[in-house]
Design an enzyme around this catalytic site. Sequence first.
Site, PDB file in Angstrom:
ATOM      1  N   TYR A 200     -14.561 -79.227  61.439  1.00  0.00           N
ATOM      2  CA  TYR A 200     -14.854 -79.357  60.584  1.00  0.00           C
ATOM      3  C   TYR A 200     -16.323 -79.043  60.739  1.00  0.00           C
ATOM      4  O   TYR A 200     -17.017 -79.168  60.045  1.00  0.00           O
ATOM      5  CB  TYR A 200     -14.437 -80.100  59.404  1.00  0.00           C
ATOM      6  CG  TYR A 200     -13.625 -80.757  58.928  1.00  0.00           C
ATOM      7  CD1 TYR A 200     -12.171 -79.836  59.001  1.00  0.00           C
ATOM      8  CD2 TYR A 200     -14.249 -80.633  56.661  1.00  0.00           C
ATOM      9  CE1 TYR A 200     -11.550 -79.227  57.739  1.00  0.00           C
ATOM     10  CE2 TYR A 200     -12.738 -80.937  56.445  1.00  0.00           C
ATOM     11  CZ  TYR A 200     -11.542 -80.118  56.559  1.00  0.00           C
ATOM     12  OH  TYR A 200     -11.158 -79.752  55.352  1.00  0.00           O
TER      13      TYR A 200
ATOM     14  N   ASP B 175       3.110 -78.517  63.406  1.00  0.00           N
ATOM     15  CA  ASP B 175       3.597 -77.538  62.651  1.00  0.00           C
ATOM     16  C   ASP B 175       5.167 -77.720  62.412  1.00  0.00           C
ATOM     17  O   ASP B 175       5.899 -77.784  61.513  1.00  0.00           O
ATOM     18  CB  ASP B 175       3.675 -76.217  63.626  1.00  0.00           C
ATOM     19  CG  ASP B 175       4.490 -75.476  64.754  1.00  0.00           C
ATOM     20  OD1 ASP B 175       4.340 -76.625  65.832  1.00  0.00           O
ATOM     21  OD2 ASP B 175       4.740 -74.505  65.171  1.00  0.00           O
TER      22      ASP B 175
ATOM     23  N   ASP C 107      -5.868 -82.139  56.706  1.00  0.00           N
ATOM     24  CA  ASP C 107      -5.897 -82.115  55.909  1.00  0.00           C
ATOM     25  C   ASP C 107      -4.968 -81.235  54.600  1.00  0.00           C
ATOM     26  O   ASP C 107      -4.729 -81.569  53.704  1.00  0.00           O
ATOM     27  CB  ASP C 107      -8.202 -81.012  55.238  1.00  0.00           C
ATOM     28  CG  ASP C 107      -8.278 -80.358  54.397  1.00  0.00           C
ATOM     29  OD1 ASP C 107      -7.751 -81.621  53.847  1.00  0.00           O
ATOM     30  OD2 ASP C 107      -7.638 -78.920  54.336  1.00  0.00           O
TER      31      ASP C 107
ATOM     32  N   LYS D  73      -1.602 -79.977  68.810  1.00  0.00           N
ATOM     33  CA  LYS D  73      -0.733 -78.740  68.981  1.00  0.00           C
ATOM     34  C   LYS D  73      -1.334 -78.301  70.749  1.00  0.00           C
ATOM     35  O   LYS D  73      -2.502 -77.740  71.194  1.00  0.00           O
ATOM     36  CB  LYS D  73      -1.822 -77.442  68.430  1.00  0.00           C
ATOM     37  CG  LYS D  73      -1.411 -77.262  67.042  1.00  0.00           C
ATOM     38  CD  LYS D  73       0.199 -76.637  66.835  1.00  0.00           C
ATOM     39  CE  LYS D  73       0.815 -75.654  66.818  1.00  0.00           C
ATOM     40  NZ  LYS D  73       1.649 -74.475  67.331  1.00  0.00           N
TER      41      LYS D  73
ATOM     42  N   ASP E  55      -1.721 -83.400  52.410  1.00  0.00           N
ATOM     43  CA  ASP E  55      -1.614 -81.911  50.745  1.00  0.00           C
ATOM     44  C   ASP E  55       0.414 -81.499  50.755  1.00  0.00           C
ATOM     45  O   ASP E  55       0.377 -82.306  49.352  1.00  0.00           O
ATOM     46  CB  ASP E  55      -2.114 -81.204  50.596  1.00  0.00           C
ATOM     47  CG  ASP E  55      -3.582 -80.842  50.413  1.00  0.00           C
ATOM     48  OD1 ASP E  55      -4.199 -81.979  49.919  1.00  0.00           O
ATOM     49  OD2 ASP E  55      -3.554 -79.982  49.521  1.00  0.00           O
TER      50      ASP E  55
HETATM   51  C1  IPM Z   1     -10.258 -83.401  51.177  1.00  0.00           C
HETATM   52  C2  IPM Z   1     -10.495 -81.692  50.148  1.00  0.00           C
HETATM   53  C3  IPM Z   1     -12.015 -81.938  51.338  1.00  0.00           C
HETATM   54  C4  IPM Z   1     -11.182 -80.879  52.910  1.00  0.00           C
HETATM   55  C5  IPM Z   1     -12.558 -80.093  49.968  1.00  0.00           C
HETATM   56  C6  IPM Z   1     -13.301 -80.485  49.328  1.00  0.00           C
HETATM   57  C7  IPM Z   1     -13.889 -80.048  51.915  1.00  0.00           C
HETATM   58  O1  IPM Z   1      -9.794 -80.723  50.406  1.00  0.00           O
HETATM   59  O2  IPM Z   1     -10.629 -84.013  51.145  1.00  0.00           O
HETATM   60  O3  IPM Z   1      -8.514 -83.101  51.461  1.00  0.00           O
HETATM   61  O4  IPM Z   1     -11.606 -80.074  52.972  1.00  0.00           O
HETATM   62  O5  IPM Z   1     -11.476 -82.306  53.498  1.00  0.00           O
HETATM   63 MG    MG Z   2      -7.116 -81.062  51.362  1.00  0.00          MG
END
Ligand code: IPM
Ligand code: MG
Length: 368
Positions: A145, A229, A253, A196, A257
């Site tokens: 990032y 993975d 990230d 990884k 999710d």
């Molecule tokens: C998160 C989001 C952010 C990230 C974006 C909005 C920059 O997806 O907080 O998970 O990628 O970290």
């Molecule tokens: Mg995210």
Amino acid sequence: MIKVKKRKILLLPGDGIGPEVITEVKKIISWFNDKKSLDFEIDQELVGGCSYDKHGTPITDEVFYKALESEVIMLGAVGGPTWDNLEFSKKPERALLKLRKELKLFANLRPAICFKQLVDASTLKPEVVSGLDIMIVRELTGGIYFGEPRGIKPIENGERKGINTHTYTTSEITRVARIAFDLARKRSNKVTSCEKSNVMEAGQLWKEEVQELQEKEYKDVELSHMLADNCAMQLLRNPKQFDVIVTDNLFGDMLSDQASMLTGSLGLLPSASLGAKNKDGEMRAMYEPIHGSAPDIAGQGIANPIASILSFAMALRYSLDLDKEADILEKAVQDVLNDGLRTKDIMSEGMKETSTSAMGDAIISKLQ
Ligand code: IPM
Ligand code: MG
């Protein structure tokens, strides 16, 4: 050096449904001020696309300095299709990334808990997810990032090249691993570290440093290493094998999710981004729901405010040393779900559909 001011809460509602859900948090904070005689000082500012529209930048210096001196930041969400085509430095997301990086919020705690009232909302079988309680600890200020060099540049053959760099240093790895081990001690005492290491040197270093730290300081915590993975696969196959997962910025990230959807709805999950404590025990922190700005439902009064409200409960617990108040707030959320109240995203047959503000009000009435 700007000092953190105790009990100063900065609200950054942002874009999309952000303002709607943060309005409910504001009601909760006012309730604690009035009824529990707490002295939270609240301020509110623009950040993200709304800030760009007004000031031409996703975060102004003024707002950034306010953030620097706030003990707690409550963020709603940033971004939306209106701002998708802006140049990189002006995108709403840059505000969020700047706050994370400059405030040094290196540890991102993302719990994935499956509420028993909502087991059926998950796309996975109830027996796979019921009772699920995972904590993902995502490194938040390093890795791909933020690594340099980065950019898009022309190359000799007339093509362009996109460049990002993935790096981690020993201290970046150990400080976040320490947070994971400390959390595990208060939970089921298990850490899974994901990288990884089979293809990336930075991943190999990650694995070695986490292992060394465990051997030196956390012998009592069970540590295992897993390729990222494989972790993605195991989260679907048997998510209850995990207690605390610690991983880098990008894998965190994605895995967070994925883990969030095990629980049925993004609308319920809070998160905390924490910095290091200074010698006076003060710490910068930002709390936000893990759902995004959801522009498709913005402005309709149907967004689920629970993730934001539970983010405030995390603030009570991790920043403000108010564990009892955090318990009361989390219990109020449970009570409301037990009563069958549901916002649209978690609505199911036989339940009562409520608006964003009615959900906030119901939670407050349970606090009384
Ligand atoms: C998160 C989001 C952010 C990230 C974006 C909005 C920059 O997806 O907080 O998970 O990628 O970290
Ligand atoms: Mg995210």
